[in-house]
Design an enzyme around this catalytic site. Structure first.
Site, PDB file in Angstrom:
ATOM      1  N   ASP A  63      -6.932 -52.514  -2.421  1.00 19.80           N
ATOM      2  CA  ASP A  63      -5.579 -52.429  -1.848  1.00 19.80           C
ATOM      3  C   ASP A  63      -5.621 -52.583  -0.328  1.00 19.80           C
ATOM      4  O   ASP A  63      -6.693 -52.607   0.270  1.00 19.80           O
ATOM      5  CB  ASP A  63      -4.900 -51.097  -2.247  1.00 19.80           C
ATOM      6  CG  ASP A  63      -5.778 -49.880  -1.990  1.00 19.80           C
ATOM      7  OD1 ASP A  63      -6.828 -50.017  -1.332  1.00 19.80           O
ATOM      8  OD2 ASP A  63      -5.424 -48.781  -2.448  1.00 19.80           O
ATOM      9  N   ASN A 129      -2.455 -36.808  -6.187  1.00 19.94           N
ATOM     10  CA  ASN A 129      -1.384 -36.916  -7.185  1.00 19.94           C
ATOM     11  C   ASN A 129      -1.788 -37.830  -8.350  1.00 19.94           C
ATOM     12  O   ASN A 129      -0.952 -38.249  -9.131  1.00 19.94           O
ATOM     13  CB  ASN A 129      -0.083 -37.419  -6.535  1.00 19.94           C
ATOM     14  CG  ASN A 129      -0.216 -38.821  -5.961  1.00 19.94           C
ATOM     15  OD1 ASN A 129      -1.275 -39.448  -6.045  1.00 19.94           O
ATOM     16  ND2 ASN A 129       0.856 -39.326  -5.373  1.00 19.94           N
ATOM     17  N   HIS A 131      -3.093 -40.856  -8.121  1.00 14.78           N
ATOM     18  CA  HIS A 131      -2.973 -42.313  -7.926  1.00 14.78           C
ATOM     19  C   HIS A 131      -4.346 -42.970  -7.873  1.00 14.78           C
ATOM     20  O   HIS A 131      -5.338 -42.354  -7.480  1.00 14.78           O
ATOM     21  CB  HIS A 131      -2.105 -42.670  -6.712  1.00 14.78           C
ATOM     22  CG  HIS A 131      -2.721 -42.466  -5.366  1.00 14.78           C
ATOM     23  ND1 HIS A 131      -2.113 -41.736  -4.386  1.00 14.78           N
ATOM     24  CD2 HIS A 131      -3.865 -42.915  -4.812  1.00 14.78           C
ATOM     25  CE1 HIS A 131      -2.855 -41.746  -3.291  1.00 14.78           C
ATOM     26  NE2 HIS A 131      -3.934 -42.448  -3.529  1.00 14.78           N
ATOM     27  N   GLU A 136       0.995 -45.354  -7.570  1.00 17.10           N
ATOM     28  CA  GLU A 136       1.543 -44.005  -7.480  1.00 17.10           C
ATOM     29  C   GLU A 136       2.109 -43.568  -8.833  1.00 17.10           C
ATOM     30  O   GLU A 136       2.305 -44.399  -9.725  1.00 17.10           O
ATOM     31  CB  GLU A 136       2.674 -43.993  -6.430  1.00 17.10           C
ATOM     32  CG  GLU A 136       2.226 -44.329  -5.014  1.00 17.10           C
ATOM     33  CD  GLU A 136       1.576 -43.140  -4.294  1.00 17.10           C
ATOM     34  OE1 GLU A 136       0.941 -42.301  -4.952  1.00 17.10           O
ATOM     35  OE2 GLU A 136       1.707 -43.084  -3.057  1.00 17.10           O
TER      36      GLU A 136
HETATM   37  C1  GLP Z   1      -6.095 -43.956  -0.755  1.00 11.15           C
HETATM   38  C2  GLP Z   1      -6.707 -45.179  -1.415  1.00 11.15           C
HETATM   39  C3  GLP Z   1      -7.342 -44.836  -2.738  1.00 11.15           C
HETATM   40  C4  GLP Z   1      -8.196 -43.595  -2.592  1.00 11.15           C
HETATM   41  C5  GLP Z   1      -7.334 -42.439  -2.190  1.00 11.15           C
HETATM   42  C6  GLP Z   1      -8.082 -41.150  -2.061  1.00 11.15           C
HETATM   43  O1  GLP Z   1      -4.822 -43.693  -1.157  1.00 11.15           O
HETATM   44  N1  GLP Z   1      -5.730 -46.206  -1.611  1.00 11.15           N
HETATM   45  O2  GLP Z   1      -8.120 -45.926  -3.174  1.00 11.15           O
HETATM   46  O3  GLP Z   1      -8.819 -43.310  -3.833  1.00 11.15           O
HETATM   47  O4  GLP Z   1      -6.780 -42.754  -0.928  1.00 11.15           O
HETATM   48  O5  GLP Z   1      -8.591 -41.013  -0.775  1.00 11.15           O
HETATM   49  P1  GLP Z   1      -9.633 -39.930  -0.330  1.00 11.15           P
HETATM   50  O6  GLP Z   1     -10.940 -40.346  -0.893  1.00 11.15           O
HETATM   51  O7  GLP Z   1      -9.602 -40.001   1.171  1.00 11.15           O
HETATM   52  O8  GLP Z   1      -9.181 -38.622  -0.859  1.00 11.15           O
END
Ligand code: GLP
Length: 237
Positions: A63, A129, A131, A136
């Protein structure tokens, strides 16, 4: 679904990099889907430490934020350059980035994914959440790469790189169906902040309020947990 319960975060990270490096050693020109976020930083650091030979590997980013200027320091493109490409001296041309400036960026990305023969291993983190990528709650199992609107919760969680004012409101993200098309999925969750999410994930199936639950139908889905992320597991049997 296979769950790897590790005895430390370092062991969990190493389990992920071992899966990746074994695949790449067997098939150097594998296609790997890359995720971002804090969870993934030690994964890339471990690949760098182990001097992984990724010179023949091709990568797809999961993404990217919409609306950021090229080379914004908090873009996912810059993240992967800083954490993986530059330290391992890999070429930017080895990576496909979601084409955030194209009006039909989603369709374009799907086309190049197909042309590349699809993703062999998709790396994934998980949002609090539930995702995945930026799919989402409310995302459908059939969703493909598209522009998505970020929830306030996600904006809050990721705003430290931007400040709330500048934090983007949209992203271009592979869809759930796109992610499910990968030949195998490797999700890493670490830390107490993910414990409730992991508990929910393990107790629910195909639940749009927690998009990660859609992955459980994938025949090759490996979930790697450190002790904190696994600390609330309580399977309803
Ligand atoms: C972002 C990314 C996800 C990732 C998520 C969790 O939203 N788009 O790919 O898994 O964050 O991030 P973190 O590892 O910082 O908790």
């Amino acid at each position: 679904m296979r769950i790897i319960l590790s005895e430390s975060t370092a062991e969990a990270v190493s389990a992920v990099t071992t899966i990746l490096m074994d695949k790449i050693q067997a098939e150097p020109s594998s296609v790997i889907g890359l995720a971002t976020g804090r969870t993934m930083e030690p994964v890339y650091a471990d690949l760098v430490k182990k001097e992984a030979n990724l010179k023949k590997t091709f990568f797809f980013m999961l993404d990217e934020y919409m609306g950021l200027p090229e080379n914004h320091p908090s873009s996912f493109k810059q993240y992967i350059k800083d954490h993986l490409l530059n330290p391992l001296m890999l070429d930017e041309s080895q990576v496909a980035f979601p084409p955030v400036t194209l009006s039909n960026g989603g369709e374009h990305y799907e086309r190049i994914l197909t042309e590349a023969g699809g993703v062999d291993i998709q790396l994934l983190g998980i949002g609090q959440n539930g995702h995945i990528g930026f799919n989402e709650p409310g995302s459908t199992k059939e969703s493909r790469t598209r522009v998505v609107r970020l929830t306030e919760e996600t904006r809050q969680a990721n705003q430290s790189h931007f400040g709330m004012e500048e934090m983007p409101r949209e992203a271009l993200s592979m869809g759930i169906s796109t992610i499910l098309s990968a030949k195998s999925l490797v999700m890493l969750a670490t830390g107490k902040s993910k414990a409730e999410t992991i508990k929910y994930l393990l107790n629910h199936h195909d639940d749009p309020t927690c998009p990660a639950t859609f992955l459980k139908s994938h025949p090759h889905f490996v979930l790697v947990l450190d002790p904190d992320a696994a600390s609330k597991i309580n399977l309803k049997i």
